[in-house]
Design an enzyme around this catalytic site. Structure first.
Site, PDB file in Angstrom:
ATOM      1  N   TYR A 135       0.712  -1.293   0.008  1.00 12.44           N
ATOM      2  CA  TYR A 135       0.009  -0.045  -0.077  1.00 12.44           C
ATOM      3  C   TYR A 135       0.763   1.227  -0.090  1.00 12.44           C
ATOM      4  O   TYR A 135       0.529   2.540   0.088  1.00 12.44           O
ATOM      5  CB  TYR A 135      -0.845  -0.080   1.279  1.00 12.44           C
ATOM      6  CG  TYR A 135      -2.228  -0.845   1.155  1.00 12.44           C
ATOM      7  CD1 TYR A 135      -1.991  -2.185   1.174  1.00 12.44           C
ATOM      8  CD2 TYR A 135      -3.462  -0.219   1.447  1.00 12.44           C
ATOM      9  CE1 TYR A 135      -3.104  -3.093   1.397  1.00 12.44           C
ATOM     10  CE2 TYR A 135      -4.666  -1.165   1.268  1.00 12.44           C
ATOM     11  CZ  TYR A 135      -4.308  -2.543   1.238  1.00 12.44           C
ATOM     12  OH  TYR A 135      -5.520  -3.474   1.367  1.00 12.44           O
TER      13      TYR A 135
ATOM     14  N   ASP B  44      17.868 -42.528 -11.888  1.00 16.38           N
ATOM     15  CA  ASP B  44      17.308 -41.331 -12.790  1.00 16.38           C
ATOM     16  C   ASP B  44      18.145 -41.657 -14.183  1.00 16.38           C
ATOM     17  O   ASP B  44      18.719 -40.931 -14.594  1.00 16.38           O
ATOM     18  CB  ASP B  44      17.934 -39.919 -12.096  1.00 16.38           C
ATOM     19  CG  ASP B  44      17.460 -38.841 -13.100  1.00 16.38           C
ATOM     20  OD1 ASP B  44      16.465 -38.810 -13.858  1.00 16.38           O
ATOM     21  OD2 ASP B  44      18.245 -37.541 -12.968  1.00 16.38           O
TER      22      ASP B  44
HETATM   23  C1  SPV Z   1      16.477 -33.077 -12.496  1.00 13.26           C
HETATM   24  O1  SPV Z   1      15.989 -32.212 -11.505  1.00 13.26           O
HETATM   25  O2  SPV Z   1      15.957 -34.176 -12.673  1.00 13.26           O
HETATM   26  C2  SPV Z   1      17.533 -32.444 -13.340  1.00 13.26           C
HETATM   27  C3  SPV Z   1      18.430 -31.348 -12.989  1.00 13.26           C
HETATM   28  O3  SPV Z   1      17.449 -32.806 -14.242  1.00 13.26           O
HETATM   29  S1  SPV Z   1      19.874 -32.296 -12.559  1.00 13.26           S
HETATM   30  O4  SPV Z   1      19.692 -33.220 -11.398  1.00 13.26           O
HETATM   31  O5  SPV Z   1      20.785 -31.264 -11.971  1.00 13.26           O
HETATM   32  O6  SPV Z   1      20.486 -32.625 -13.798  1.00 13.26           O
HETATM   33 MG    MG Z   2      16.396 -34.611 -14.836  1.00 10.37          MG
END
Ligand code: SPV
Ligand code: MG
Length: 431
Positions: free
Chosen positions: A75, A204
């Site tokens: 504000y 992963d």
């Molecule tokens: C993920 O978060 O899966 C990524 C980023 O791809 S990294 O792990 O830094 O590759």
């Molecule tokens: Mg990734």
């Protein structure tokens, strides 16, 4: 005649707003402020109609004498300009993050003898329903999908945090803090391949299939409204990638990031410790082009991720790829590094921005975590992704709890670091 000011940050007028105006009228001339888009999005009240239309909506209301635009959520600008005798608001701003705003207003008004009028907040079933409908509108694919592009235009930097479940989605959605007199929160969510795989106890390596990844997105979407950036790994075969683009777009995901790798993908943070193969510029460009041709809306973004610095192929290679991928139609470039020093990331951003002022740049400061969002934005970065910190903070906490219960043959010793039973059972709102 005294001036009574109230600020609205809504696209729909309900009984609560009418009640405020009727109360305000008793004290003098009623001025309504329409909070500008930039400030609105910091409240997670992303507008679904334009500021112009909101102004018109407020002007039509009985009892409103004037409508002005309020730039600052705190504000400051309207108080300086209008010096209102009274500022009227529902008393719900006494609690939660909004109490910082009330405290600031109280302080500013006291400098010249202005006063706050708190009216009991109207919270009946009709108002509750309108609130819910407004929120759910934002969760709809057509609104959510375009929101990332809107945020890139509106924010100096789009702050994005990892989410891999409904619960982490809720943290991304609802965490609001007050720092230096300003409210802050995350703008978007990253569905990380690393965290999605880790949550399932899998490596992963593109092992968790797309159907399962989509299921994760769906869990997050069910309970949130913020835009989603999907970690698409390599994007897979081009023939499959085009289907992925269509599916994500239909679901209301805002962007996919694909990396220029092929064969068995491993996590980038392994760098050159494991064997990873980079796709050629031509292969990656063809995939980007095919994805752009497949998409049906102008909202969805395909962002190309460059692994040259990770794979130690040099700055020139990274830049050549960035320009080629932008030329092939990529809607953004993600540059990754696993160095602690952000120097190579900044050098890339500066050199890229010398020739390309517009294409959004995305970074993931996991290793180079010393640098702030503002510093990155000053080098032309548009999106910052905190890619794995929620997972990495939850895991050690859970592991320690498991160890301590085993050691003590009971749970008493861990109790004082746990969320209370009352809080956990009321954490999730019921419809
Ligand atoms: C993920 O978060 O899966 C990524 C980023 O791809 S990294 O792990 O830094 O590759
Ligand atoms: Mg990734």
């Amino acid at each position: 005649m005294k001036t009574v000011y109230t600020c609205f940050c809504t696209d729909v007028i309900h009984e609560g707003h009418i009640n405020i105006i009727q109360n305000a009228k008793k004290y003098g001339r009623v001025v309504v402020g329409a909070l500008c888009d930039k400030a609105l999005i910091r409240f997670n009240k992303f507008p679904t109609i334009s500021l112009e239309d909101r102004v018109k909506l407020y002007q039509q209301l009985d009892g409103v004498d004037e409508v002005v635009i309020q730039e600052s959520a705190m504000y400051d600008d309207v108080i300086e300009k209008l010096h209102p005798d009274y500022i009227i608001h529902g008393d719900n701003w006494k609690e939660g993050a909004a109490s910082a705003i009330r405290a600031n207003v109280e302080k500013k008004l006291s400098e010249y003898g202005g006063e706050i009028i708190d009216v009991p907040y109207t919270y009946n079933p009709v108002v509750k329903k309108i609130d819910r409908q407004l929120r759910e509108k934002l969760a709809m694919p057509e609104y959510r999908r375009k929101r990332l592009r809107q945020l890139i235009e509106m924010c100096p930097v789009v702050k994005t945090i990892e989410a891999h479940s409904g619960l982490t989605g809720l943290i991304a959605e609802k965490t609001v803090v007050e720092v230096d007199g300003k409210l802050d929160q995350f703008d978007a969510m990253w569905v990380s391949s690393l965290c999605d795989s880790t949550a399932k106890g899998k490596p992963d390596i593109e092992l968790v299939d797309m159907t399962s990844r989509f299921r994760t997105i769906d869990d997050i979407m069910e309970v949130t409204t913020k835009p989603i950036i999907f970690d698409g790994d390599t994007g897979g075969l081009t023939e499959h990638f085009v289907y992925t683009v269509r599916s994500l777009e239909r679901m209301g995901v805002s962007a996919i990031i694909i990396e220029d790798k092929k064969g068995l993908k491993k996590n980038s943070l392994f760098g050159t410790e494991v064997e990873q193969t980079q796709a050629t510029i031509e292969e990656m460009s063809a995939k980007i082009r095919a994805g752009k041709e497949a998409q049906l809306t102008d909202d969805f973004m395909i962002i190309a991720r460059i692994e040259s610095l990770i794979l130690e192929k040099g700055m020139d290679d990274a830049l050549a790829r960035a320009f080629a991928f932008a030329e092939a139609g990529a809607d953004g470039i993600m540059i990754h590094s696993r160095k602690k020093d952000p120097a190579e990331i900044l050098e890339f951003c500066d050199k890229f921005r010398e020739k390309d002022k517009k294409t959004p740049i995305v970074v993931v400061p996991t290793s180079f975590n010393i640098i702030t969002e503002d510093e990155l934005a000053a080098h032309g970065v548009n999106i910052v992704i905190y890619a794995n910190q929620l997972t990495r903070s939850a895991f050690p906490a859970m592991q320690q709890t498991a160890i301590d219960i085993l050691k003590n043959h009971r749970a008493k010793e861990v109790d004082d670091r746990l969320m209370s039973i009352k809080n956990i059972i009321t954490l999730i709102d019921e419809l």
